[in-house]
Design a protein around this motif. Structure first.
Motif, PDB file in Angstrom:
ATOM      1  N   ILE A 158       9.490  18.919   1.885  1.00  0.00           N
ATOM      2  CA  ILE A 158       9.048  19.404   3.201  1.00  0.00           C
ATOM      3  C   ILE A 158      10.223  19.441   4.186  1.00  0.00           C
ATOM      4  O   ILE A 158      10.424  20.423   4.892  1.00  0.00           O
ATOM      5  N   TYR A 159      11.007  18.362   4.231  1.00  0.00           N
ATOM      6  CA  TYR A 159      12.026  18.271   5.278  1.00  0.00           C
ATOM      7  C   TYR A 159      13.415  18.732   4.846  1.00  0.00           C
ATOM      8  O   TYR A 159      14.292  18.898   5.687  1.00  0.00           O
ATOM      9  N   LEU A 180      10.065   6.823   4.329  1.00  0.00           N
ATOM     10  CA  LEU A 180       9.459   6.520   5.640  1.00  0.00           C
ATOM     11  C   LEU A 180      10.183   5.405   6.387  1.00  0.00           C
ATOM     12  O   LEU A 180      10.316   5.452   7.603  1.00  0.00           O
ATOM     13  N   LYS A 189      -3.258  15.612   1.777  1.00  0.00           N
ATOM     14  CA  LYS A 189      -3.114  16.062   0.382  1.00  0.00           C
ATOM     15  C   LYS A 189      -3.393  14.913  -0.595  1.00  0.00           C
ATOM     16  O   LYS A 189      -4.451  14.337  -0.541  1.00  0.00           O
ATOM     17  N   CYS A 245       4.192   5.030  -3.392  1.00  0.00           N
ATOM     18  CA  CYS A 245       4.435   6.475  -3.227  1.00  0.00           C
ATOM     19  C   CYS A 245       5.637   6.784  -2.332  1.00  0.00           C
ATOM     20  O   CYS A 245       6.169   7.877  -2.398  1.00  0.00           O
ATOM     21  N   HIS A 246       6.018   5.855  -1.464  1.00  0.00           N
ATOM     22  CA  HIS A 246       7.026   6.186  -0.445  1.00  0.00           C
ATOM     23  C   HIS A 246       8.354   5.444  -0.605  1.00  0.00           C
ATOM     24  O   HIS A 246       9.217   5.545   0.259  1.00  0.00           O
ATOM     25  N   TRP A 257       0.796  -1.235   0.000  1.00  0.00           N
ATOM     26  CA  TRP A 257       0.000   0.000   0.000  1.00  0.00           C
ATOM     27  C   TRP A 257       0.825   1.280   0.000  1.00  0.00           C
ATOM     28  O   TRP A 257       0.322   2.332  -0.410  1.00  0.00           O
ATOM     29  N   CYS A 258       2.026   1.272   0.494  1.00  0.00           N
ATOM     30  CA  CYS A 258       2.755   2.522   0.732  1.00  0.00           C
ATOM     31  C   CYS A 258       3.935   2.715  -0.214  1.00  0.00           C
ATOM     32  O   CYS A 258       4.188   3.833  -0.657  1.00  0.00           O
ATOM     33  N   MET A 270      -2.255  11.977  -0.600  1.00  0.00           N
ATOM     34  CA  MET A 270      -2.284  10.639   0.025  1.00  0.00           C
ATOM     35  C   MET A 270      -3.714  10.347   0.478  1.00  0.00           C
ATOM     36  O   MET A 270      -4.280  11.100   1.269  1.00  0.00           O
ATOM     37  N   ARG A 297      12.918   6.613   8.652  1.00  0.00           N
ATOM     38  CA  ARG A 297      12.626   7.573   9.714  1.00  0.00           C
ATOM     39  C   ARG A 297      12.787   6.938  11.088  1.00  0.00           C
ATOM     40  O   ARG A 297      12.470   5.779  11.296  1.00  0.00           O
ATOM     41  N   ILE A 308      -6.977  -1.624   4.663  1.00  0.00           N
ATOM     42  CA  ILE A 308      -5.978  -1.882   5.700  1.00  0.00           C
ATOM     43  C   ILE A 308      -6.751  -2.056   7.004  1.00  0.00           C
ATOM     44  O   ILE A 308      -7.282  -1.084   7.546  1.00  0.00           O
ATOM     45  N   PHE A 367      -2.133   9.334   9.899  1.00  0.00           N
ATOM     46  CA  PHE A 367      -1.979   9.649   8.475  1.00  0.00           C
ATOM     47  C   PHE A 367      -2.700   8.618   7.608  1.00  0.00           C
ATOM     48  O   PHE A 367      -3.338   8.975   6.619  1.00  0.00           O
ATOM     49  N   VAL A 368      -2.591   7.351   7.966  1.00  0.00           N
ATOM     50  CA  VAL A 368      -3.193   6.295   7.138  1.00  0.00           C
ATOM     51  C   VAL A 368      -4.722   6.409   7.136  1.00  0.00           C
ATOM     52  O   VAL A 368      -5.364   6.252   6.102  1.00  0.00           O
TER      53      VAL A 368
HETATM   54  C1  HEC Z   1      -0.812   8.181  -3.539  1.00  0.00           C
HETATM   55  C2  HEC Z   1       0.479   8.281  -2.910  1.00  0.00           C
HETATM   56  C3  HEC Z   1       0.613   7.869  -1.456  1.00  0.00           C
HETATM   57  C4  HEC Z   1       0.336   6.643  -0.885  1.00  0.00           C
HETATM   58  C5  HEC Z   1      -0.235   5.406  -1.575  1.00  0.00           C
HETATM   59  C6  HEC Z   1       0.718   6.736   0.488  1.00  0.00           C
HETATM   60  N1  HEC Z   1       1.204   7.992   0.766  1.00  0.00           N
HETATM   61 FE1  HEC Z   1       1.863   8.673   2.560  1.00  0.00          FE
HETATM   62  N2  HEC Z   1       2.144  10.501   1.778  1.00  0.00           N
HETATM   63  C7  HEC Z   1       2.029  10.834   0.429  1.00  0.00           C
HETATM   64  C8  HEC Z   1       2.380  12.235   0.239  1.00  0.00           C
HETATM   65  C9  HEC Z   1       2.400  12.985  -1.065  1.00  0.00           C
HETATM   66  C10 HEC Z   1       2.729  12.733   1.525  1.00  0.00           C
HETATM   67  C11 HEC Z   1       3.152  14.147   1.899  1.00  0.00           C
HETATM   68  C12 HEC Z   1       1.922  14.997   2.016  1.00  0.00           C
HETATM   69  C13 HEC Z   1       2.251  16.433   2.307  1.00  0.00           C
HETATM   70  O1  HEC Z   1       2.558  17.147   1.366  1.00  0.00           O
HETATM   71  O2  HEC Z   1       2.205  16.805   3.482  1.00  0.00           O
HETATM   72  C14 HEC Z   1       2.568  11.615   2.446  1.00  0.00           C
HETATM   73  C15 HEC Z   1       2.811  11.708   3.812  1.00  0.00           C
HETATM   74  C16 HEC Z   1       2.819  10.633   4.675  1.00  0.00           C
HETATM   75  C17 HEC Z   1       3.164  10.708   6.079  1.00  0.00           C
HETATM   76  C18 HEC Z   1       3.548  11.976   6.838  1.00  0.00           C
HETATM   77  C19 HEC Z   1       5.023  12.110   6.973  1.00  0.00           C
HETATM   78  C20 HEC Z   1       5.386  13.453   7.542  1.00  0.00           C
HETATM   79  O3  HEC Z   1       6.390  13.508   8.258  1.00  0.00           O
HETATM   80  O4  HEC Z   1       4.704  14.460   7.284  1.00  0.00           O
HETATM   81  C21 HEC Z   1       3.069   9.458   6.582  1.00  0.00           C
HETATM   82  C22 HEC Z   1       3.348   9.017   8.017  1.00  0.00           C
HETATM   83  C23 HEC Z   1       2.656   8.605   5.507  1.00  0.00           C
HETATM   84  N3  HEC Z   1       2.511   9.344   4.367  1.00  0.00           N
HETATM   85  C24 HEC Z   1       2.461   7.251   5.625  1.00  0.00           C
HETATM   86  C25 HEC Z   1       1.968   6.447   4.607  1.00  0.00           C
HETATM   87  C26 HEC Z   1       1.696   5.040   4.777  1.00  0.00           C
HETATM   88  C27 HEC Z   1       1.976   4.255   6.043  1.00  0.00           C
HETATM   89  C28 HEC Z   1       1.166   4.608   3.601  1.00  0.00           C
HETATM   90  C29 HEC Z   1       0.674   3.218   3.266  1.00  0.00           C
HETATM   91  C30 HEC Z   1      -0.442   2.760   4.034  1.00  0.00           C
HETATM   92  C31 HEC Z   1       1.112   5.743   2.691  1.00  0.00           C
HETATM   93  N4  HEC Z   1       1.618   6.836   3.344  1.00  0.00           N
HETATM   94  C32 HEC Z   1       0.632   5.686   1.392  1.00  0.00           C
HETATM   95  C33 HEC Z   1       1.596   9.998  -0.582  1.00  0.00           C
HETATM   96  C34 HEC Z   1       1.165   8.698  -0.410  1.00  0.00           C
END
Ligand code: HEC
Length: 106
Positions: free
Chosen positions: A52-53, A61, A81, A35-36, A31-32, A83, A64, A91, A75-76
């Motif tokens: 951002i950082y 991730l 935005k 994008c990550h 799932w993650c 995400m 971290r 999940i 967040f999940v």
């Molecule tokens: C479609 C793309 C996408 C998917 C799929 C996705 N993310 Fe993200 N995620 C992002 C984006 C883009 C950001 C940053 C958003 C912003 O600009 O603040 C983010 C931010 C985060 C953050 C915040 C980190 C921070 O320090 O601000 C976390 C935690 C996170 N995601 C966890 C997850 C997890 C766990 C999953 C899987 C379950 C997941 N993401 C799936 C795109 C995605």
């Protein structure tokens, strides 16, 4: 009565430990990672966190050291935005607990 309370406490502690970070990694990869994963150009989550950082924290991730299960869950379930929020049909709560265990520093 005391024994019952003791047994409940032990059972509660076992449940906390029952989180399975190996399964959490599988949840993460499904799932993650799209994008990550490492490589900001192809991965919008990594790319956004690079901006951002600015290197103060790793953009990936999995690298971290400051993530907690609670933060990951927030967040999940809520998204941010682009995400999306992930539903329990995608999940489950158990998957999310395992994911939190995987992403939190050991
Ligand atoms: C479609 C793309 C996408 C998917 C799929 C996705 N993310 Fe993200 N995620 C992002 C984006 C883009 C950001 C940053 C958003 C912003 O600009 O603040 C983010 C931010 C985060 C953050 C915040 C980190 C921070 O320090 O601000 C976390 C935690 C996170 N995601 C966890 C997850 C997890 C766990 C999953 C899987 C379950 C997941 N993401 C799936 C795109 C995605």
């Amino acid at each position: 009565m005391r024994n019952v309370i003791f047994i409940l406490m032990v059972f509660g502690a076992m449940q906390v430990q029952a989180q399975d970070a190996v399964h959490g990694k599988a949840v993460y990869e499904h799932w993650c990672s799209p994008c990550h994963a490492p490589g900001g150009r192809k991965h919008p989550g990594t790319s956004a966190l690079e901006i951002i950082y600015k290197g103060e924290k790793p953009a990936v991730l999995e690298e971290r050291l400051d993530l907690t299960p609670e933060l990951v869950a927030a967040f999940v379930r809520n998204g941010v935005k682009i995400m999306p929020p992930f539903r329990k049909t995608e999940i489950s709560d158990k998957d999310l607990a395992d994911l939190g265990a995987y992403l939190s520093p050991r």
